[in-house]
Design an enzyme around this catalytic site. Structure first.
Site, PDB file in Angstrom:
ATOM      1  N   CYS A 175       0.878  -1.162   0.000  1.00  0.00           N
ATOM      2  CA  CYS A 175       0.000   0.000   0.000  1.00  0.00           C
ATOM      3  C   CYS A 175       0.917   1.215   0.000  1.00  0.00           C
ATOM      4  O   CYS A 175       2.100   1.107   0.292  1.00  0.00           O
ATOM      5  CB  CYS A 175      -0.847   0.028   1.265  1.00  0.00           C
ATOM      6  SG  CYS A 175      -1.805  -1.465   1.487  1.00  0.00           S
ATOM      7  N   ARG A 185       1.888   1.257  -5.995  1.00  0.00           N
ATOM      8  CA  ARG A 185       2.065   0.375  -4.832  1.00  0.00           C
ATOM      9  C   ARG A 185       0.787  -0.360  -4.442  1.00  0.00           C
ATOM     10  O   ARG A 185       0.814  -1.269  -3.598  1.00  0.00           O
ATOM     11  CB  ARG A 185       2.554   1.189  -3.623  1.00  0.00           C
ATOM     12  CG  ARG A 185       3.885   1.869  -3.820  1.00  0.00           C
ATOM     13  CD  ARG A 185       4.255   2.664  -2.598  1.00  0.00           C
ATOM     14  NE  ARG A 185       4.358   1.815  -1.422  1.00  0.00           N
ATOM     15  CZ  ARG A 185       5.443   1.141  -1.063  1.00  0.00           C
ATOM     16  NH1 ARG A 185       6.533   1.244  -1.784  1.00  0.00           N
ATOM     17  NH2 ARG A 185       5.451   0.398   0.003  1.00  0.00           N
ATOM     18  N   TRP A 217      -3.665  -2.085  -1.303  1.00  0.00           N
ATOM     19  CA  TRP A 217      -3.571  -3.372  -1.987  1.00  0.00           C
ATOM     20  C   TRP A 217      -4.041  -4.369  -0.936  1.00  0.00           C
ATOM     21  O   TRP A 217      -3.354  -4.623   0.045  1.00  0.00           O
ATOM     22  CB  TRP A 217      -2.122  -3.641  -2.404  1.00  0.00           C
ATOM     23  CG  TRP A 217      -1.949  -4.886  -3.192  1.00  0.00           C
ATOM     24  CD1 TRP A 217      -2.168  -5.053  -4.535  1.00  0.00           C
ATOM     25  CD2 TRP A 217      -1.502  -6.163  -2.707  1.00  0.00           C
ATOM     26  NE1 TRP A 217      -1.890  -6.340  -4.904  1.00  0.00           N
ATOM     27  CE2 TRP A 217      -1.479  -7.048  -3.809  1.00  0.00           C
ATOM     28  CE3 TRP A 217      -1.129  -6.658  -1.450  1.00  0.00           C
ATOM     29  CZ2 TRP A 217      -1.094  -8.381  -3.687  1.00  0.00           C
ATOM     30  CZ3 TRP A 217      -0.750  -7.978  -1.341  1.00  0.00           C
ATOM     31  CH2 TRP A 217      -0.728  -8.827  -2.454  1.00  0.00           C
ATOM     32  N   ASN A 232       0.612   0.307   6.034  1.00  0.00           N
ATOM     33  CA  ASN A 232       1.149  -0.533   4.959  1.00  0.00           C
ATOM     34  C   ASN A 232       1.835  -1.725   5.620  1.00  0.00           C
ATOM     35  O   ASN A 232       2.650  -1.537   6.514  1.00  0.00           O
ATOM     36  CB  ASN A 232       2.161   0.285   4.144  1.00  0.00           C
ATOM     37  CG  ASN A 232       2.979  -0.575   3.196  1.00  0.00           C
ATOM     38  OD1 ASN A 232       2.458  -1.530   2.636  1.00  0.00           O
ATOM     39  ND2 ASN A 232       4.236  -0.242   3.016  1.00  0.00           N
ATOM     40  N   GLY A 233       1.505  -2.952   5.180  1.00  0.00           N
ATOM     41  CA  GLY A 233       2.150  -4.139   5.751  1.00  0.00           C
ATOM     42  C   GLY A 233       1.111  -5.070   6.339  1.00  0.00           C
ATOM     43  O   GLY A 233      -0.065  -5.008   5.981  1.00  0.00           O
ATOM     44  N   GLU A 242      10.019 -15.095 -18.823  1.00  0.00           N
ATOM     45  CA  GLU A 242       9.717 -13.685 -18.601  1.00  0.00           C
ATOM     46  C   GLU A 242       8.588 -13.227 -19.535  1.00  0.00           C
ATOM     47  O   GLU A 242       7.679 -12.505 -19.121  1.00  0.00           O
ATOM     48  CB  GLU A 242      10.992 -12.847 -18.798  1.00  0.00           C
ATOM     49  CG  GLU A 242      10.822 -11.344 -18.735  1.00  0.00           C
ATOM     50  CD  GLU A 242      10.201 -10.820 -17.427  1.00  0.00           C
ATOM     51  OE1 GLU A 242      10.110 -11.565 -16.440  1.00  0.00           O
ATOM     52  OE2 GLU A 242       9.789  -9.642 -17.433  1.00  0.00           O
ATOM     53  N   LYS A 262       4.895 -11.747 -18.450  1.00  0.00           N
ATOM     54  CA  LYS A 262       4.329 -10.471 -18.949  1.00  0.00           C
ATOM     55  C   LYS A 262       2.920 -10.703 -19.499  1.00  0.00           C
ATOM     56  O   LYS A 262       2.014  -9.908 -19.242  1.00  0.00           O
ATOM     57  CB  LYS A 262       5.194  -9.871 -20.070  1.00  0.00           C
ATOM     58  CG  LYS A 262       6.526  -9.308 -19.679  1.00  0.00           C
ATOM     59  CD  LYS A 262       6.486  -8.069 -18.824  1.00  0.00           C
ATOM     60  CE  LYS A 262       6.475  -8.382 -17.362  1.00  0.00           C
ATOM     61  NZ  LYS A 262       7.651  -8.499 -16.624  1.00  0.00           N
ATOM     62  N   GLU A 312       0.391 -11.286 -16.556  1.00  0.00           N
ATOM     63  CA  GLU A 312       0.025 -10.142 -15.706  1.00  0.00           C
ATOM     64  C   GLU A 312      -0.604  -9.003 -16.483  1.00  0.00           C
ATOM     65  O   GLU A 312      -1.476  -8.310 -15.967  1.00  0.00           O
ATOM     66  CB  GLU A 312       1.200  -9.672 -14.855  1.00  0.00           C
ATOM     67  CG  GLU A 312       2.352  -9.118 -15.615  1.00  0.00           C
ATOM     68  CD  GLU A 312       3.525  -8.778 -14.725  1.00  0.00           C
ATOM     69  OE1 GLU A 312       3.345  -8.414 -13.566  1.00  0.00           O
ATOM     70  OE2 GLU A 312       4.665  -8.872 -15.232  1.00  0.00           O
ATOM     71  N   HIS A 369       8.076 -34.244 -22.990  1.00  0.00           N
ATOM     72  CA  HIS A 369       7.997 -34.922 -21.686  1.00  0.00           C
ATOM     73  C   HIS A 369       6.718 -34.563 -20.946  1.00  0.00           C
ATOM     74  O   HIS A 369       6.630 -34.780 -19.743  1.00  0.00           O
ATOM     75  CB  HIS A 369       9.224 -34.573 -20.840  1.00  0.00           C
ATOM     76  CG  HIS A 369      10.511 -35.013 -21.468  1.00  0.00           C
ATOM     77  ND1 HIS A 369      10.829 -36.337 -21.671  1.00  0.00           N
ATOM     78  CD2 HIS A 369      11.545 -34.302 -21.993  1.00  0.00           C
ATOM     79  CE1 HIS A 369      12.008 -36.429 -22.265  1.00  0.00           C
ATOM     80  NE2 HIS A 369      12.451 -35.197 -22.477  1.00  0.00           N
ATOM     81  N   LYS A 389       3.178  -2.861  -7.553  1.00  0.00           N
ATOM     82  CA  LYS A 389       4.552  -2.756  -8.035  1.00  0.00           C
ATOM     83  C   LYS A 389       5.555  -3.215  -6.991  1.00  0.00           C
ATOM     84  O   LYS A 389       6.536  -3.864  -7.298  1.00  0.00           O
ATOM     85  CB  LYS A 389       4.817  -1.293  -8.404  1.00  0.00           C
ATOM     86  CG  LYS A 389       6.184  -1.030  -8.974  1.00  0.00           C
ATOM     87  CD  LYS A 389       6.203  -1.350 -10.442  1.00  0.00           C
ATOM     88  CE  LYS A 389       7.565  -1.216 -11.062  1.00  0.00           C
ATOM     89  NZ  LYS A 389       7.700  -2.101 -12.224  1.00  0.00           N
TER      90      LYS A 389
HETATM   91  C1  F6R Z   1       6.638  -8.663 -13.037  1.00  0.00           C
HETATM   92  C2  F6R Z   1       6.949  -7.918 -11.854  1.00  0.00           C
HETATM   93  C3  F6R Z   1       7.155  -8.667 -10.584  1.00  0.00           C
HETATM   94  C4  F6R Z   1       8.432  -8.151  -9.906  1.00  0.00           C
HETATM   95  C5  F6R Z   1       8.606  -8.826  -8.541  1.00  0.00           C
HETATM   96  C6  F6R Z   1       9.894  -8.412  -7.876  1.00  0.00           C
HETATM   97  O1  F6R Z   1       6.460  -7.812 -14.123  1.00  0.00           O
HETATM   98  O2  F6R Z   1       7.035  -6.722 -11.875  1.00  0.00           O
HETATM   99  O3  F6R Z   1       7.234 -10.028 -10.815  1.00  0.00           O
HETATM  100  O4  F6R Z   1       9.510  -8.426 -10.735  1.00  0.00           O
HETATM  101  O5  F6R Z   1       7.527  -8.496  -7.721  1.00  0.00           O
HETATM  102  O6  F6R Z   1       9.983  -7.031  -7.747  1.00  0.00           O
HETATM  103  P1  F6R Z   1      11.368  -6.332  -7.425  1.00  0.00           P
HETATM  104  O7  F6R Z   1      12.235  -6.485  -8.624  1.00  0.00           O
HETATM  105  O8  F6R Z   1      11.002  -4.914  -7.137  1.00  0.00           O
HETATM  106  O9  F6R Z   1      11.935  -7.044  -6.246  1.00  0.00           O
END
Ligand code: F6R
Length: 591
Positions: free
Chosen positions: A2, A28, A75, A101-102, A468, A472, A475, A491, A586
């Site tokens: 948050c 956030r 969040w 937050n937390g 990766e 993408k 999400e 397999h 994020k």
């Molecule tokens: C995917 C994404 C998340 C972050 C993960 C780690 O697009 O953004 O999977 O990569 O939450 O975040 P950081 O790099 O900030 O530790």
């Protein structure tokens, strides 16, 4: 996860400032939003479900009167997404309001205890217990805010940061394993989860330590530890560029950040902060571990393969959420490379803390030099790619890869070469791939609108890119996607393939090329639609995205771009917001 903000000052009315700060920190968490201001001795709360701009439009948040206040974007962790669970939360008598937050791990016991004492709860959140505890201890201490804060914090278990506004005009905050930063200008004081919350007004900040409590009263701030001793923390000047986060000509931050990669690509290489020390740790280490979460884990996975293939350095890579279970196996003289864009991811911080306890040295790759991870590390290097606002990591992934290449280049005695001309060339090639934007949008638009599954195949150093790319797509576009090591198809996963499957094959002409062509043929004969990413066209592809030719080891840097663009355009086709994917945030500061 948050964002929290507190404001005490003479700049203006509090509400518009709070709303503006929350917009900057919305990455956030964006389930719901709320602010509380103090007006003529009354705390007024306005809050609702939705993003800041939506709730502001509906409730006119920024018209709430009052000179000081607090704000929050949520969040959800405890309790559904609804107005009642949105922050701020009042105490029973509404003379205190809190944003948090937390996670408060012992909230259930506290809630029961407080309810038995007569406190009335209005939400299902863990956060609300803080407001009631503050109320309880302010009564017991006769409104002594310092004692109230200390006693409240003593009772809370978990990782948390909170900010409270009291009806006597005081704003107070506490930091226990979640970020909280003071912003200081001649006109105002801020308490914020991120410097972005106040950077428009001041670049002077104090990063609170764990266990710090702060009181803002008029123009003054006092920091004390959890025993009440006044403590001094250093003043830090934050780079103003961190605040430059406009969308420019792009429809979304995500698209802007994908396109920015031509310029951000080389920035981590120019930032020499501690790089030599960082590499010395690795050179001297008997064991190297790599850890990160999500995208940062995927870059770690590629780092491991590059280190092994090109620098002949063995390493082990763990997702941070898993690493904690193996920290007891860390041997003497080990170094952990921790990768995190935010430097605040709880899983990463926790695993690093456990690794440190074994005596391992920590070297980290972060975007935010003032982050908790950077501060916990023996050495760190920065991505230097500017703020990444889109929740999905794009440019930060590319920058992480560039740092990993720089490390591999150093440890491989330049076998992996990053000479000036090659980098210039790479930059041109990245621009060229970004020039495929229209082509990729048309390709995505030509696909069936009801795609249920997308598979991405790659072998060797292309496999982490397949992972990766699939992350993408999941999400951004909410489509089930899976990255598969192409050789593993037979397999098991081949059973999933049918005429409705879309399969992207990462297939540059290198040692993996022919094997991947064979896999593509096997898939094709099951009726799937195949998109080839390669520098060589093949009849097995139904659609072809042409990659330029680069040194074999650099293909991952090129390959990820079409996958990022595809994910973005899949989200647009589905009419979902690529900048703020549902259920995500994020900065994941809960374990
Ligand atoms: C995917 C994404 C998340 C972050 C993960 C780690 O697009 O953004 O999977 O990569 O939450 O975040 P950081 O790099 O900030 O530790």
């Amino acid at each position: 996860m948050c964002s929290i903000i507190g404001y005490s000052g003479k700049l203006n009315l509090a509400a518009p400032l709070l709303v503006d700060s929350l917009k900057k920190m919305e990455y956030r968490g964006y389930d719901s939003v709320g602010i509380a201001t103090l007006n003529n001795g009354n705390i007024m709360v306005s809050k609702g479900v939705g993003k800041v701009a939506e709730v502001d439009k509906e409730l006119n948040l920024n018209r709430l009167p009052g000179q000081i206040g607090i704000g929050h974007t949520r969040w959800a962790t405890h309790g559904g997404v609804n107005d009642k669970n949105a922050h701020p939360h009042y105490s029973c008598t509404s003379n205190i309001a809190v944003v948090h937050n937390g996670i408060i791990e012992n909230y259930h016991e506290l809630k029961t205890e407080l309810a038995n004492e007569g406190h009335i709860f209005k939400s299902q959140t863990d956060s609300e217990v803080i407001a009631h505890l503050l109320e309880k201890y302010s009564r017991i201490s006769n409104n002594d805010i310092k004692k109230t804060m200390i006693e409240t914090c003593k009772n809370l278990k978990g990782s948390f940061a909170f900010v409270a506004v009291f009806d006597n005009g005081i704003i107070s905050g506490a930091r226990f394993d979640e970020p909280l930063i003071i912003g200081i200008s001649s006109q105002a004081l801020f308490l914020s989860s991120d410097v972005l919350g106040f950077l428009k007004h001041t670049d002077k900040s104090i990063f609170l330590d764990n266990g710090d409590i702060v009181i803002l009263e008029n123009d003054n701030y006092t920091i004390f530890d959890d025993s009440g001793n006044v403590v001094q923390r250093p003043l830090t000047q934050v780079a103003w560029e961190l605040g430059s986060s406009e969308k420019g000509k792009f429809a979304h931050y995500t698209l802007k950040e994908i396109h920015e990669q031509t310029s951000t690509l080389l920035k981590p290489l120019n930032d020499s902060n501690d790089f030599a020390t960082f590499c010395e740790y690795l050179q001297r280490a008997s064991n190297i571990y790599i850890t990160g979460s999500g995208t940062s884990y995927n870059s770690g996975l590629l780092g491991k393969l590059l280190l092994s293939k090109y620098a002949r350095k063995k390493s082990e890579v763990y997702m941070s959420s898993e690493f904690q279970y193996f920290s007891d196996t860390i041997e003497p003289n080990s170094v952990v490379i921790a990768i995190s864009q935010s430097g605040e991811t709880a899983d990463v911080l926790h695993s690093v803390k456990k690794a440190k306890e074994t005596g391992a040295k920590i070297v980290s790759i972060v975007n935010i030099p003032t982050s908790s991870l950077a501060r916990m590390s023996d050495s760190y290097v920065t991505l230097n790619c500017g703020p990444e606002i889109g929740v999905a990591a794009t440019k930060s992934f590319m920058s992480q890869l560039m740092i990993l290449y720089k490390i591999v280049s150093t440890l491989s005695n330049q076998y992996v070469s990053l000479e000036g001309s090659e980098l210039k060339n790479l930059q041109n090639l990245i621009s060229k791939v970004l020039g495929l934007d229209d082509k990729i949008r048309n390709l995505i638009n030509s696909l069936d609108s009801n795609i249920k599954d997308i598979y991405i195949l790659g072998r060797s150093i292309h496999y982490p890119i397949a992972l990766e790319g699939s992350l993408k797509i999941k999400e951004l576009a909410y489509i089930h996607a899976e990255g598969i090591a192409a050789g593993e198809l037979k397999h098991g996963p081949l059973a999933l393939i049918d005429q409705e499957s879309v399969v992207i094959v990462i297939n540059p002409v290198d040692e993996t090329h022919l094997d991947v062509i064979s896999s593509a043929n096997e898939i094709k004969s099951r009726g799937a639609y195949i998109i080839g990413l390669s520098n060589l066209r093949n009849e097995v592809y139904d659609a072809f995205i042409e990659l330029p030719k680069v040194a074999d080891y650099l293909y991952p840097v090129i390959e990820i771009i079409p996958l990022q663009l595809m994910s973005y355009y899949l989200a647009i086709k589905k009419q979902v917001d690529p900048d703020y994917p549902r259920n995500l945030a994020k900065s994941v500061t809960v374990k």
